[in-house]
Design an enzyme around this catalytic site. Sequence first.
Site, PDB file in Angstrom:
ATOM      1  N   HIS A 241     -17.778  64.709  31.913  1.00  0.00           N
ATOM      2  CA  HIS A 241     -17.525  64.940  30.489  1.00  0.00           C
ATOM      3  C   HIS A 241     -16.019  65.054  30.187  1.00  0.00           C
ATOM      4  O   HIS A 241     -15.489  64.386  29.313  1.00  0.00           O
ATOM      5  CB  HIS A 241     -18.187  66.261  30.044  1.00  0.00           C
ATOM      6  CG  HIS A 241     -19.653  66.337  30.255  1.00  0.00           C
ATOM      7  ND1 HIS A 241     -20.589  65.845  29.376  1.00  0.00           N
ATOM      8  CD2 HIS A 241     -20.362  66.883  31.284  1.00  0.00           C
ATOM      9  CE1 HIS A 241     -21.811  66.096  29.817  1.00  0.00           C
ATOM     10  NE2 HIS A 241     -21.711  66.703  30.979  1.00  0.00           N
TER      11      HIS A 241
HETATM   12  O1  RIB Z   1     -20.854  70.660  28.616  1.00  0.00           O
HETATM   13  C1  RIB Z   1     -19.871  70.123  29.457  1.00  0.00           C
HETATM   14  C2  RIB Z   1     -18.641  70.990  29.454  1.00  0.00           C
HETATM   15  O2  RIB Z   1     -18.986  72.300  29.918  1.00  0.00           O
HETATM   16  C3  RIB Z   1     -17.561  70.505  30.422  1.00  0.00           C
HETATM   17  O3  RIB Z   1     -16.305  70.898  29.958  1.00  0.00           O
HETATM   18  C4  RIB Z   1     -17.892  71.229  31.692  1.00  0.00           C
HETATM   19  O4  RIB Z   1     -16.755  71.419  32.524  1.00  0.00           O
HETATM   20  C5  RIB Z   1     -18.341  72.559  31.167  1.00  0.00           C
HETATM   21  O5  RIB Z   1     -17.191  73.343  30.945  1.00  0.00           O
END
Ligand code: RIB
Length: 314
Positions: A241
Site C-alpha cells: 500500500h
Molecule cells: O491499511 C494499510 C496501511 O496500514 C499501510 O500504511 C500499512 O502500513 C498500515 O499502516
Amino acid sequence: MTRLIIDTDPGIDDAFAIALACASPEVELIGVTTVFGNVGLAHTTRNALRLLALYGREDVPVAAGADRPLVHPHAHRSRHVHGEDGLSGLSGSLPERRTGVAGTDAVSLMVRLLDESPEPVTIAPIGPLTNIALLLAAHPSVQSKIERLVIMGGGLSGGNMTAAAEFNIWSDPEAARRVLVEESVPTTLVPMDMTMQCSVDGAWLDQLAASGPRAAALVGLTATYRTHYRSALGRDGLVIHDAVAVAEAIRPGLLHTTAMPVEVDCGQGPARGMTIGDRRAVEVRMQDTPREIDVALTADLDEVRQFLQTRLST
Ligand code: RIB
Ligand code: CA
C-alpha cells in the site's frame, strides 16, 4: 527535484516505501518521522533507522512522534500482519544505523525541515495521521511550505481493519478528519480502492529478490505479511500500500485522481474511521460540504508495478 518527508509506521509496506524513496533520483528524502501504528513507536522508530541504514542513508534525520492517537485510546496494532517487531521478526537482521534519532520530536523536525527548505516540500504520511494533525494544528504557518500531502489511507468501498475502516484512518479518526476535512493543504489521498488494485504476486517478489542484495533483504522481510495476504487475497502475493502512495509522490500523475470531499466518521459505532467520498455533482452538494481533495482511484497498473520493480531492483 521533489523534496520529501515520509511520516511512517514501519511496517513492511512502509519498508518498501522508504526503500523506493531512497532509490529514486527524482526525490531528495530530507527526513523521516515515525508514529505508532502497525507496531508501537519504539519499534517503528527502530525500524525506520535500520531501513535507512540498509539503503546507506545515514544522512536522513529521523525523529519519533506520537505514540498514541489524539483523543481516544487505541491499543490495537497490526502485529498479526507485520510481525511482533513490525518487520516479520527480522528487524534485528538489518544493519544498525550509526546515526540515531535526531535530538527532537517528529513535529519539531518537520517544522525545521520545512522552514529550512528553499522550496515547498511534499510530505507522504503512510501511517496514522496523528503527527500531521499535530503539525498543522500547532504550526499553521508551515502550510505554505508544504507542496502537498500524499497520504496512504482510507477505503471508499470498505476497510481492512473493520468492514468500514482502513487501518491508518481507523487508528486515529480524529487526526484523519483534521487533516482530510478541516485543513486546506493540497492533499492527494491514496486509498485501499487504489492500492489493492496494485497487488503483486509471488513471481514479482521473486524477480525483485533476485535483482540484488538490498532487494533480497527487503523481500526477506515480507514473511508474516505474505502469509496474511495469502489469506486476504486467496493467492500468493501482497499489497505494498505505502509504496504505491510514495510512488505517486515521486512521480506525480502516476495515479489518476478524482477531486471530491472526503468525510471521516469519528463516532464510536461500527463505522468509526470510515472514509466517505462524496462523488455527487457539485451542484447537488450541501453548502457545508467539506473541501475537495484528490483521491487516487485508477492507474495503469502494469506501469505502477513496473515502476516499483525497476526502482526497487538494487
Ligand atoms: O491499511 C494499510 C496501511 O496500514 C499501510 O500504511 C500499512 O502500513 C498500515 O499502516
Ligand atoms: Ca504504514
